[in-house]
Design a protein around this motif. Structure first.
Motif, PDB file in Angstrom:
ATOM      1  N   LYS A 184       1.968  12.983  -7.796  1.00 34.01           N
ATOM      2  CA  LYS A 184       2.580  12.243  -6.692  1.00 34.01           C
ATOM      3  C   LYS A 184       3.802  11.502  -7.228  1.00 34.01           C
ATOM      4  O   LYS A 184       3.721  10.759  -8.197  1.00 34.01           O
ATOM      5  N   SER A 185       4.915  11.724  -6.616  1.00 35.87           N
ATOM      6  CA  SER A 185       6.113  10.959  -6.949  1.00 35.87           C
ATOM      7  C   SER A 185       6.781  10.578  -5.644  1.00 35.87           C
ATOM      8  O   SER A 185       6.567  11.195  -4.606  1.00 35.87           O
ATOM      9  N   GLU A 186       7.585   9.531  -5.711  1.00 38.89           N
ATOM     10  CA  GLU A 186       8.237   9.081  -4.494  1.00 38.89           C
ATOM     11  C   GLU A 186       9.563   9.794  -4.331  1.00 38.89           C
ATOM     12  O   GLU A 186       9.895  10.684  -5.108  1.00 38.89           O
ATOM     13  N   LYS A 187      10.311   9.424  -3.312  1.00 39.88           N
ATOM     14  CA  LYS A 187      11.491  10.205  -2.949  1.00 39.88           C
ATOM     15  C   LYS A 187      12.561  10.268  -4.028  1.00 39.88           C
ATOM     16  O   LYS A 187      13.412  11.137  -4.003  1.00 39.88           O
ATOM     17  N   TYR A 188      12.531   9.360  -5.008  1.00 39.98           N
ATOM     18  CA  TYR A 188      13.499   9.395  -6.098  1.00 39.98           C
ATOM     19  C   TYR A 188      12.942  10.090  -7.331  1.00 39.98           C
ATOM     20  O   TYR A 188      13.551  10.081  -8.390  1.00 39.98           O
ATOM     21  N   GLY A 189      11.740  10.673  -7.221  1.00 37.06           N
ATOM     22  CA  GLY A 189      11.157  11.425  -8.326  1.00 37.06           C
ATOM     23  C   GLY A 189      10.408  10.589  -9.343  1.00 37.06           C
ATOM     24  O   GLY A 189       9.959  11.116 -10.354  1.00 37.06           O
ATOM     25  N   ARG A 190      10.260   9.300  -9.096  1.00 37.99           N
ATOM     26  CA  ARG A 190       9.542   8.443 -10.050  1.00 37.99           C
ATOM     27  C   ARG A 190       8.040   8.616  -9.850  1.00 37.99           C
ATOM     28  O   ARG A 190       7.560   8.720  -8.728  1.00 37.99           O
ATOM     29  N   MET A 191       7.309   8.637 -10.958  1.00 36.89           N
ATOM     30  CA  MET A 191       5.854   8.729 -10.884  1.00 36.89           C
ATOM     31  C   MET A 191       5.299   7.440 -10.287  1.00 36.89           C
ATOM     32  O   MET A 191       5.836   6.362 -10.506  1.00 36.89           O
ATOM     33  N   LEU A 192       4.218   7.578  -9.545  1.00 38.04           N
ATOM     34  CA  LEU A 192       3.604   6.438  -8.894  1.00 38.04           C
ATOM     35  C   LEU A 192       2.269   6.107  -9.542  1.00 38.04           C
ATOM     36  O   LEU A 192       1.538   6.989  -9.969  1.00 38.04           O
ATOM     37  N   ALA A 193       1.946   4.817  -9.604  1.00 38.77           N
ATOM     38  CA  ALA A 193       0.687   4.373 -10.201  1.00 38.77           C
ATOM     39  C   ALA A 193       0.245   3.070  -9.569  1.00 38.77           C
ATOM     40  O   ALA A 193       1.052   2.313  -9.038  1.00 38.77           O
ATOM     41  N   THR A 194      -1.054   2.824  -9.625  1.00 42.72           N
ATOM     42  CA  THR A 194      -1.614   1.528  -9.272  1.00 42.72           C
ATOM     43  C   THR A 194      -1.802   0.779 -10.577  1.00 42.72           C
ATOM     44  O   THR A 194      -2.227   1.359 -11.579  1.00 42.72           O
ATOM     45  N   VAL A 195      -1.462  -0.496 -10.595  1.00 42.27           N
ATOM     46  CA  VAL A 195      -1.523  -1.302 -11.815  1.00 42.27           C
ATOM     47  C   VAL A 195      -2.617  -2.348 -11.663  1.00 42.27           C
ATOM     48  O   VAL A 195      -2.694  -3.037 -10.645  1.00 42.27           O
ATOM     49  N   TYR A 196      -3.461  -2.442 -12.690  1.00 42.17           N
ATOM     50  CA  TYR A 196      -4.552  -3.417 -12.706  1.00 42.17           C
ATOM     51  C   TYR A 196      -4.436  -4.301 -13.931  1.00 42.17           C
ATOM     52  O   TYR A 196      -4.020  -3.837 -14.995  1.00 42.17           O
ATOM     53  N   ASP A 197      -4.811  -5.569 -13.774  1.00 41.65           N
ATOM     54  CA  ASP A 197      -4.942  -6.439 -14.940  1.00 41.65           C
ATOM     55  C   ASP A 197      -6.035  -5.876 -15.832  1.00 41.65           C
ATOM     56  O   ASP A 197      -7.038  -5.361 -15.340  1.00 41.65           O
ATOM     57  N   ASN A 198      -5.873  -5.988 -17.127  1.00 43.82           N
ATOM     58  CA  ASN A 198      -6.900  -5.533 -18.069  1.00 43.82           C
ATOM     59  C   ASN A 198      -7.881  -6.682 -18.289  1.00 43.82           C
ATOM     60  O   ASN A 198      -7.820  -7.387 -19.284  1.00 43.82           O
ATOM     61  N   ILE A 199      -8.788  -6.876 -17.340  1.00 42.15           N
ATOM     62  CA  ILE A 199      -9.712  -8.016 -17.361  1.00 42.15           C
ATOM     63  C   ILE A 199     -11.159  -7.565 -17.314  1.00 42.15           C
ATOM     64  O   ILE A 199     -12.032  -8.292 -16.878  1.00 42.15           O
ATOM     65  N   SER A 200     -11.415  -6.363 -17.792  1.00 41.13           N
ATOM     66  CA  SER A 200     -12.725  -5.750 -17.601  1.00 41.13           C
ATOM     67  C   SER A 200     -13.874  -6.547 -18.205  1.00 41.13           C
ATOM     68  O   SER A 200     -15.015  -6.373 -17.803  1.00 41.13           O
ATOM     69  N   ASN A 201     -13.607  -7.438 -19.141  1.00 39.75           N
ATOM     70  CA  ASN A 201     -14.689  -8.182 -19.788  1.00 39.75           C
ATOM     71  C   ASN A 201     -14.815  -9.620 -19.310  1.00 39.75           C
ATOM     72  O   ASN A 201     -15.576 -10.388 -19.872  1.00 39.75           O
ATOM     73  N   ASP A 202     -14.074  -9.987 -18.296  1.00 34.50           N
ATOM     74  CA  ASP A 202     -14.110 -11.368 -17.832  1.00 34.50           C
ATOM     75  C   ASP A 202     -14.665 -11.421 -16.412  1.00 34.50           C
ATOM     76  O   ASP A 202     -13.937 -11.338 -15.434  1.00 34.50           O
ATOM     77  N   ASP A 203     -15.979 -11.560 -16.295  1.00 38.05           N
ATOM     78  CA  ASP A 203     -16.649 -11.542 -14.994  1.00 38.05           C
ATOM     79  C   ASP A 203     -16.164 -12.646 -14.065  1.00 38.05           C
ATOM     80  O   ASP A 203     -16.088 -12.466 -12.858  1.00 38.05           O
TER      81      ASP A 203
END
Length: 93
Positions: free
Chosen positions: A45-64
């Motif tokens: 999936k890329s947008e109209k300018y050809g850039r790859m798209l992604a969802t970004v998450y904080d790396n907080i997997s160990n902090d409940d």
């Protein structure tokens, strides 16, 4: 970033959009610059300018505690946080 739209800083339509774009850019920079994040790309999936798209998450997997707070505020991804903060709106390409 996938599934959202923020004000432009490059070729904005007007001064208000430029200022909103600067606010969104600064918020994002403060939130992720120099930090580990998790990128989940949208396969083929890329947008109209050809850039790859992604969802970004904080790396907080160990902090409940942080995870619990983010879930309460519906601020799961960086994009959702920006939408919640009024810095972007939901969009799909």
């Amino acid at each position: 970033l996938y599934d959202f739209d923020a004000a432009e800083t490059h070729r904005p339509r007007n001064a208000t959009e430029r200022e909103h774009g600067k606010l969104a850019t600064e918020w994002l920079k403060n939130r992720i610059e120099g930090k580990q994040v998790i990128l989940v790309t949208v396969k083929d999936k890329s947008e109209k300018y050809g850039r790859m798209l992604a969802t970004v998450y904080d790396n907080i997997s160990n902090d409940d505690k942080i995870i619990s707070e983010l879930v309460k505020t519906e601020c799961i991804s960086i994009q959702q946080c920006m939408i919640t903060e009024g810095l972007a709106k939901r969009s799909s390409y």
